[in-house]
Each structure stands twice: as C-alpha cells, then as structure tokens.
Design an enzyme around this catalytic site. Structure first.
Site, PDB file in Angstrom:
ATOM      1  CB  CYS A   1     -16.305   7.031 131.727  1.00  0.00           C
ATOM      2  SG  CYS A   1     -14.569   7.509 131.783  1.00  0.00           S
TER       3      CYS A   1
ATOM      4  CG  ASP B   1     -47.973  21.698 163.210  1.00  0.00           C
ATOM      5  OD1 ASP B   1     -47.972  21.809 164.447  1.00  0.00           O
ATOM      6  OD2 ASP B   1     -48.517  22.523 162.446  1.00  0.00           O
TER       7      ASP B   1
ATOM      8  CG  ASP C   1     -44.666  23.476 162.198  1.00  0.00           C
ATOM      9  OD1 ASP C   1     -44.937  23.235 163.387  1.00  0.00           O
ATOM     10  OD2 ASP C   1     -45.522  23.708 161.337  1.00  0.00           O
TER      11      ASP C   1
END
Length: 742
Positions: free
Chosen positions: A22, A428, A633
């Site tokens: 748990c 781009d 980029d």
C-alpha cells in the site's frame, strides 16, 4: 595532513522491492532509503515495485551503494530483489499465486455455508470446533504474510495495510474464541470465524487480481525488451559466424535473413528489403531499406537478405534509449503523488485512532463489547490505502506504455502534467512541418560568370555537414560531377551559417541576414517561379574589406505529408498555432500559406535565441509546446513549457524534450497531447475515487453499516477498480477515426 576524499558522480540506482502492499509501504521504504547518509532522493513506485535512488555527487568513492540500499530495505521489513527475481516475477504465469486464494475460498465457503443456504430456508449449523478448525489455517497459515509484514511495520514504528488486516481479523478470530469459551455447554453462540477467514480470502483475492493487473501495465517494457534477439550472424572472412548480440562491436557486418530481427543499429551495405518498425515507432507500414539507409535494432527484416554494418550497440542503441526513456517515465512520480504520499504516511495511525474511537463510542452507546468490536474491525478492514498508492503509478505506467507502442515517448510525469495545460503549439519549419529534404532549385551567380566554380566551393564548405540544406548543395554538385575538395578552418555559426577556407581563400556561406550583419552588399533577390517560396542562402568571399557576395542559393522544400491535416486537427481542439522559422519572411509566409497557417501565426528570420524570445511572447496566452527536430531547436525545446522532439532529430534535441516522437509525423503531436490528457485524467479519476472510497467507507463502517465481510470485499474492490480504470488506457489509439475509450 589527511588525504582528501575522492568523489564521484553516481548515476541513479534502481532497486526492486518485494512485499509492498500500500501507499504506507511506499512512504516507509522511501524514509528508510533517505536515512542513508549520501542519499539525496528516493522515489518508490508501488505499481512497478521499484525504487529509484539518487546519491550525492560528493559521495565517497568505492562505497558499495547497492548493498547498503538493499540492507536498508530489508531492515524496513521488505524484500530487496535481484534483477533475476524481478524478471521472474514479471514473467510469471497469469495464474501464479492463485493457490492460496483457492484454498482460502474452499475453507471460507464451508464457514459461510449457513449464510449462503439461508435464502432457501435451509438451516445448517456448523459446530464451533469445526468452524475453528476451518478458520485457523486461513488465519495463521494463509494469513501469515499479514502478521509478518505487520510486525515488521510495528518494529519500524510505522503501519501499513498488513497491520490493519492482521489487527482486524485477529480481533474477529479472538472474539470468536472468547464467545465460544464463554458459551454454556450445549449452546452454539454466534461466532465470527467466517468473518476473519472470508476477509483474509478476499484480501488475498484482491492482491492476486491487483498483481495480475500490474503485470499487464508493465507489458510495454517487456515487449520492448523482447525486441532484441539473443544472437546475430557476423560476416568474417566471407563466413557467417553466430555469436551473442552482447558481443557485437561497432563496425561488425551482420547478415540479416528474411523475417529476422535486426540485432543492433546500423547501415545497410548490401541488399534491398523492408523493415517493420511498428513496435518501435508505431509506423504501421514497412519501411523500404536499401544501401546507405539506417536500420534500428529490434525492427523485423522483410523479404530480402541484407548486410548491415553495426553503428551502435548496448546502451547507445535506439532500442536501449527507448527502453530507458519509458522506464524513467514509469519510475517517476507525478507532482500530485507527493501529496498522496504525505497523506499515506499518517493514514494508518489515523485509522487506528478512528477504530479505537469507534470501539469506545459503541461501548458508550451501550451495544455491548461484541457489537462494538465488530464495528471497529470493519473500520480496520475497510480503511486500506492500497488504492491511494496505486492510483497514480498504475495510470502512469499504462499511459506511457501504450504511448510507447505508438511511437510516443514521454520523459516523465511532469511532461504529462504540462501537456494537459498546453494552450499554444509552436512548430519549427524545416524538417518538422516540411519534408526536410530540400533541393537546390536555383543557383544565381552575381558577377555573370559560370556557376560551376562557385557551386563546387559551396559543396566543399558543406561536405561535412548533416544539415538538410548542406546535403542539397553537395547533391547538386555531385549531380554535375563537380570536384569537391576538402575545406579548412570550418566554423559553424548556429542559425547563421559557416565560415571556412577553400584552396586558401576565405568564404562565408549562410543566411541573407548574416550577410547584412557582416556588411556585405546584398543585391535584391529574384522571387519568381520556384524562387517564390525558396529558402535563400548566400556565398560570399572574404577579403580585406567587407565580404563580397558571389552566389545566391535557392532551396525548395515540400510540406510534410499530413502536416496540413495535423495543424487543422490541433486548431479544432482549440489550440493556438505558430510556426517559427529562420527563413526570410517571404519564403516562410509562402510555406505557411501552403500549410494553412494565417500570416499572424508565422514568425520568420529567427535565430535560436529569437525563437526562445518568441516562445516567451506566445506564453502570454498560456503554456506553450515547441515541436522541433534540429540542433538549432534545442534551446527552444528546453525553454518551452513542453518540448516535443521529432524522432528523426538530433540527440541534443531529444535530450531537451519532454516528449519524443519516434517517427517524423506531425499527426503524432495531437496524439501525444491526447494520450497525455487522458493519462492525466485517469490519474485524477483514480485519486478522486480512492479518496472518496476512504472518506465514505470509514464513516459507514464506523456507524455499523458494513460488516467485516462486506468491508473486506469493498477494500479488495477499491484496488481492483483503480487498476481496471487505468488499464482502460490500453485501448487508446492515436487516430481520431478510431474509438478512444476510457
């Protein structure tokens, strides 16, 4: 003088942990790991049963970190598992571990027989001694795991689901013994042996179903691992030698027969065939392969025989990087999970307090000790934090796994969270919205002389570059069989162009804007015919004064297949669009019109730093996603709220992105945002129902509306429902025309 302690940079360490049940277990393991000096971060995932640990860079060299981490996990009451043990657990049969559930079911059904037959007016009385005989093996043999784990939690001054189950069922079992002992001779009292045994059986059933679902959420990783073959045939001295893939070296030439998997990344030397890359990129159709083409390890060869030179092996291969990205994403925690973990850490003590108050409250109400204890047991049994611990990792594993199957790699949960909030998508141009295969459509010489000399010089400057425009120049020179000499002193200027020397003469080749910055005299550029939408570069010779432009180069490109439809789909989803380009305004606007973009959505003449500034300006409308593939980029991908890199891009671009698209298909951008939103929605749904379940279930049990048996069934159902809801994501498909379920 003391010798200085040598320090090393330690990579993240992964450890498999068994025995967690748990969210409280997660908190306890993390606390134990963080207590080790030198550990800076520990992230435990209940769904994958793994821990990812980061160690300080100044940690002493030579420290046996794996051993220390394993010991800390064991001291916390859990089982550190080897990679082999974890692999065996993942690869277990769907029916593995069912026998305790079956045994408990048989014994519990016998105990429940009177209640099961009562609707048909059949009165069966099970003697107390037989009830005890049936319940005892369930309580202490099949339920022994709860006692062991609960005791370990107590020793660590903590609590978990096992402790709650052990306390609740022990109370019901002990109450039954007490009532049996106090009953007059010959009288059969109402006992609760069936409650303790049935609760344990239901919890075991729930954990078994939960484990089976966990293995399904991890199927994507196992499928990726299975892509690499075990052996390869290496060509040596014209003989084929079979050897393990682990022994392949860069430069080896391997032989691929029809239907075989590529053992490593490489380049085709001989032969023609097709490659099925669907499990890596999501591309449904085979891709043609011929000499000079790159192939990816794990893809399936088609009908031809190929010779392939190995270019990357091991951790540097595309398949290894894909597996690493998916594993990193599944091991990460969503930001909201940190809050859940803090709640889970105090959850069990709070439940114990509520159970004690329930017992005291019912006693004060005068219902008697038997009824009061039964209500307290119901509180202990129903209040399990399993669903809280599974809510986020189950959805995250399933979502990132199904995305990877369709060529979408999510770096971490933060990227998913950002994708859900995106308001603007910026692209781009070259290689992202366009095909990225430009050709030289015109070559104008400024002084009226022949163009062969200047084209050869341009090709010499560009010969070593991988930029699409550079390849176009080299291809044009090669097509005219012009001699290409080696250039010297090459120096690239990102976003502008490059400098170099050819035969001792200095040249610059780059954008019109750069030429103007250098002081070159730039004549008006013709914009007729194919030149209308062409990208313009200029070749200038450098002397004592300003550079002199010798030639103007015009490059034509085509919109990428499906780019127009992909942009339209994004716009239909209410997203703003933008195209960021380093091209001149005229060519960028013309390409934008062909793609269906409006003039105000196009930003042209941008250097890498200008793209970052443009993204900041777009950010006033909300979070921005940047889509790109080139090294230019990378700054924009890192600066955007969400970077999305095309898979055909450079490693620099891929490292800067939060999401990587394994194939250069703009339609995947909408698909990536879609699966991210759906995964985020599943996380929120699971957390909502997990919290609602506990907020509603505990008071109902405390007020006597649930018996222990019903509470046990509800507890098991909560975990199963969370896993089932997450698994609905496996039905997702990245096509709008197909049904998106879940």
């Amino acid at each position: 003088m003391n010798a200085s302690v040598k320090s090393v940079s330690v990579a993240p360490l992964d450890l498999s942990v068994g025995g967690m049940t748990c969210a409280s277990c997660v908190a306890r393991v993390e606390k134990a790991l963080l207590a080790i000096p030198g550990v800076t971060d520990a992230s435990v995932n209940l769904a994958t049963e793994t821990a990812r640990i980061r160690v300080a860079d100044d940690a002493p060299a030579g420290t046996d970190w794996p051993a220390r981490l394993r010991r800390a996990v064991r001291d916390a009451g859990y089982e550190p598992r080897s990679a082999e043990q974890a692999a065996l657990a993942d690869a277990a049969s769907p029916w593995a571990g069912l026998w305790p559930v079956a045994a408990g079911g048989v014994l519990s059904t016998a105990l429940m027989l009177p209640m099961l037959l009562s609707p048909w007016n059949a009165h069966v009385m099970v003697p107390p001694w037989l009830q005890c005989l049936l319940a005892t093996p369930v309580q202490f043999w099949l339920g022994g795991r709860f006692y062991r784990a609960g005791w370990a939690a107590l020793r660590a001054r903590s609590g978990n689901m096992d402790l709650l189950v052990a306390l609740g069922t022990s109370a019901a079992y002990g109450l039954s013994l007490w009532l049996w002992w106090r009953a007059p001779t010959g009288e059969v009292p109402h006992l609760y042996f069936e409650a303790s045994a049935t609760v344990i059986t239901l919890v075991l059933l729930g954990k078994w179903l939960e484990g089976r679902a966990k293995r399904q959420t991890g199927s994507a990783i196992r499928a990726l691992h299975a892509l690499r073959p075990d052996t390869a045939r290496v060509l040596r001295r014209r003989r084929e030698i079979e050897m393990p893939v682990a022994e392949l070296l860069v430069g080896d030439v391997v032989v691929l027969r029809p239907g075989e998997r590529f053992p490593a990344d490489g380049e085709v030397l001989e032969g023609r065939s097709q490659a099925d890359e669907s499990l890596l990129t999501g591309e449904p159709l085979p891709v043609d392969k011929s000499p000079g083409d790159r192939v990816t390890g794990g893809a399936v060869n088609g009908e031809g025989r190929l010779l392939v030179r190995v270019s990357a092996v091991g951790a540097e291969s595309v398949l290894a990087r894909v597996v690493r990205l998916v594993e990193d994403a599944q091991a990460a925690k969503a930001p909201i999970q940190r809050t859940v973990d803090r709640v889970a850490e105090v959850f069990v003590p709070v439940v114990l307090l509520i159970a004690a108050l329930t017992l005291a409250g019912w006693l004060l109400a005068g219902v008697g000790g038997e009824a009061a204890l039964v209500h307290a047991v119901s509180v202990l049994v129903i209040a399990c934090p399993c669903a809280l611990g599974l809510a986020t990792p189950a959805a995250l594993m399933t979502g990132t796994g199904v995305a990877a199957r369709h060529g979408i790699l999510v770096r971490d949960a933060t990227a998913l969270e950002q994708a859900r909030r995106i308001a603007t998508v910026a692209f781009d141009k070259t290689g992202t919205l366009t095909a990225g295969r430009p050709r030289l459509v015109a070559f104008d010489v400024t002084d009226g002389s022949g163009d062969a000399e200047w084209l050869a010089i341009g090709a010499a400057l560009q010969a070593g570059s991988e930029h699409p425009l550079a390849r176009a120049v080299v291809a044009a020179a090669a097509g005219r069989e012009l001699p290409i000499v080696a250039a010297d002193d090459l120096n690239a200027e990102p976003g502008r162009g490059l400098r170099g020397r050819v035969d001792g003469r200095a040249f610059v080749l780059g954008s019109q804007r750069w030429m103007e910055e250098l002081g070159a005299r730039v004549l008006p550029v013709r914009r007729d015919g194919e030149r209308a939408s062409a990208t313009v570069s200029m070749l200038a010779e450098c002397g004592s004064g300003a550079p002199v432009v010798r030639a103007v180069l015009f490059f034509g490109d085509q919109p990428r297949d499906g780019a127009t439809q992909a942009l339209a789909r994004l716009r239909s989803q209410g997203l703003r669009l933008a195209m960021l380009s380093g091209d001149q305004q005229e060519s960028a606007q013309d390409m934008g019109r062909r793609l269906g973009l409006r003039p105000d959505e196009i930003r042209a003449g941008l250097l890498p730093a200008d793209k970052v500034a443009a993204l900041r300006a777009l950010g006033e409308f909300g979070p921005v996603a940047m889509v790109g593939d080139g090294i230019n980029d990378a700054p924009a991908l890192a600066a955007a709220d969400l970077g999305i890199a095309m898979g055909s891009g450079t490693d620099v671009a891929l490292q800067a992105a939060g999401i990587t698209l394994m194939r250069s298909d703009p339609a995947l951008v909408a698909a990536a945002l879609d699966i991210a939103r759906r995964t985020g929605a599943k996380i929120r749904q699971n957390l909502f129902w997990a919290f609602v379940y506990n907020l509603a279930g505990i008071p109902l049990a405390a007020f006597g509306m649930f018996s222990p048996v019903v509470a046990g069934a509800a507890m098991a159902l909560s975990s199963i429902s969370v896993m089932a809801n997450a698994l609905l994501l496996r039905r997702w498909r990245p096509r709008e025309k197909e049904r998106h379920l879940g």
